[in-house]
Design an enzyme around this catalytic site. Structure first.
Site, short mmCIF file in Angstrom:
data_model
loop_
_atom_site.label_atom_id
_atom_site.label_comp_id
_atom_site.label_asym_id
_atom_site.label_seq_id
_atom_site.Cartn_x
_atom_site.Cartn_y
_atom_site.Cartn_z
N CYS A 109 15.05 -18.87 3.88
CA CYS A 109 14.21 -17.73 4.21
C CYS A 109 14.81 -17.00 5.40
CB CYS A 109 12.80 -18.22 4.56
SG CYS A 109 11.68 -16.89 4.99
N HIS A 119 8.14 -17.58 -3.76
CA HIS A 119 8.42 -17.59 -2.32
C HIS A 119 7.92 -16.30 -1.66
CE1 HIS A 119 11.32 -18.44 1.15
NE2 HIS A 119 10.97 -17.19 1.37
N GLU A 120 8.23 -15.16 -2.27
CA GLU A 120 7.87 -13.87 -1.63
C GLU A 120 6.37 -13.62 -1.68
OE1 GLU A 120 9.99 -12.42 0.17
OE2 GLU A 120 11.70 -13.60 -0.55
N HIS A 133 4.63 -15.29 1.01
CA HIS A 133 4.69 -14.58 2.30
C HIS A 133 3.48 -13.66 2.46
CE1 HIS A 133 8.38 -15.57 4.34
NE2 HIS A 133 9.15 -15.29 3.30
ZN ZN Z 1 11.06 -15.95 3.02
#
Ligand code: ZN
Length: 192
Positions: free
Chosen positions: A104, A146-147, A150
Site C-alpha cells: 500500500c 483493497h481500495e 480504504h
Molecule cells: Zn492501499
C-alpha cells in the site's frame, strides 16, 4: 501545481482509518481530485524501482471522497492511464479466498499476505456519472477489495494483525523479507 508522492498520506495519519463520503455530484472539484490522485500515483511510481503504483483511493491524498483510480495496465509502468471509479461498491464476492502479497502506498515498504476473494463484482459511477458494472478476477479483484477497504477506513494490515507469519519488508533490492511479528505488533505507527 501537480500533486506529488509527498502528498500521499501514510500511517499513522488517522484519516486513513476514517470513512470516506459518497460523491453526490461530479463537480469540477471532484475531477480535480481525480487528476490529483493520478498525478500523485505516477509521481510515487516514478520514485520506486521495484513496485508499480497500481491504484489509489482519494483518502490517500487526504480527500475523504469515495473515489478510486486503478491502472489500466497493472504490469507495465509505461502505460500511465487509469480507470476511475466513483462511489464503488462490491456487490458480490465469489470464488475462493486466496492469500497473496499486498502492499500500500500509505504503508511504505511493508507487505502482507492477505486473504482476498478471487472474484468480485463491482458497481460504480464513471466520471460522466454513468453506472459501471464489472467483474474482476485475480489481482484486479484483490485491488478492488483493497481500495474499497480504504473508503471504509480499513487498511490491509488490519486483516492480518493476528497472523504472525503474514508480514514482510521490501528491501532495497526488491526482495521481500519476513518481519519479526513482535516488532510489527508493537510498532506504534501501524496501529490505532
Ligand atoms: Zn492501499
Amino acid at each position: 501545481m501537480s500533486l506529488t508522492k509527498d502528498d500521499i498520506i501514510t500511517l499513522p495519519n488517522p484519516h486513513l482509518r476514517q470513512k470516506s463520503l459518497r460523491v453526490a455530484y461530479i463537480t469540477e472539484e471532484i475531477k480535480r481530485v481525480v487528476q490529483d490522485m493520478i498525478d500523485a500515483t505516477l509521481s510515487w511510481d516514478a520514485s520506486r524501482n521495484h513496485e508499480v503504483g497500481v491504484a489509489l483511493a482519494a483518502v490517500q491524498i487526504d480527500q475523504l471522497y469515495q473515489i478510486i483510480v486503478v491502472r489500466n495496465d497493472l504490469e507495465h509502468k509505461e502505460d500511465q492511464t487509469f480507470m476511475v471509479f466513483i462511489n464503488p461498491v462490491i456487490t458480490k464476492k465469489e470464488g475462493e479466498l486466496s492469500k497473496d502479497y499486498e502492499g500500500c502506498l500509505s504503508v511504505p515498504d511493508i507487505y502482507g499476505k492477505v486473504k482476498r476473494y478471487t472474484k468480485v463484482r463491482v458497481k460504480a459511477l464513471d466520471l460522466n456519472g454513468q453506472t459501471i458494472r464489472l467483474t474482476a478476477e485475480g489481482f484486479l479483484a484483490r485491488i478492488f477489495q483493497h481500495e474499497i477497504d480504504h473508503l471504509n477506513g480499513l487498511m490491509f494490515i488490519d486483516h492480518i494483525k493476528d497472523d504472525p507469519n503474514a508480514f514482510y519488508h521490501l528491501d532495497e533490492d526488491g526482495k521481500l523479507t519476513k518481519l519479526a511479528y513482535e516488532s510489527v505488533k508493537t510498532d506504534p505507527i501501524l496501529w490505532e
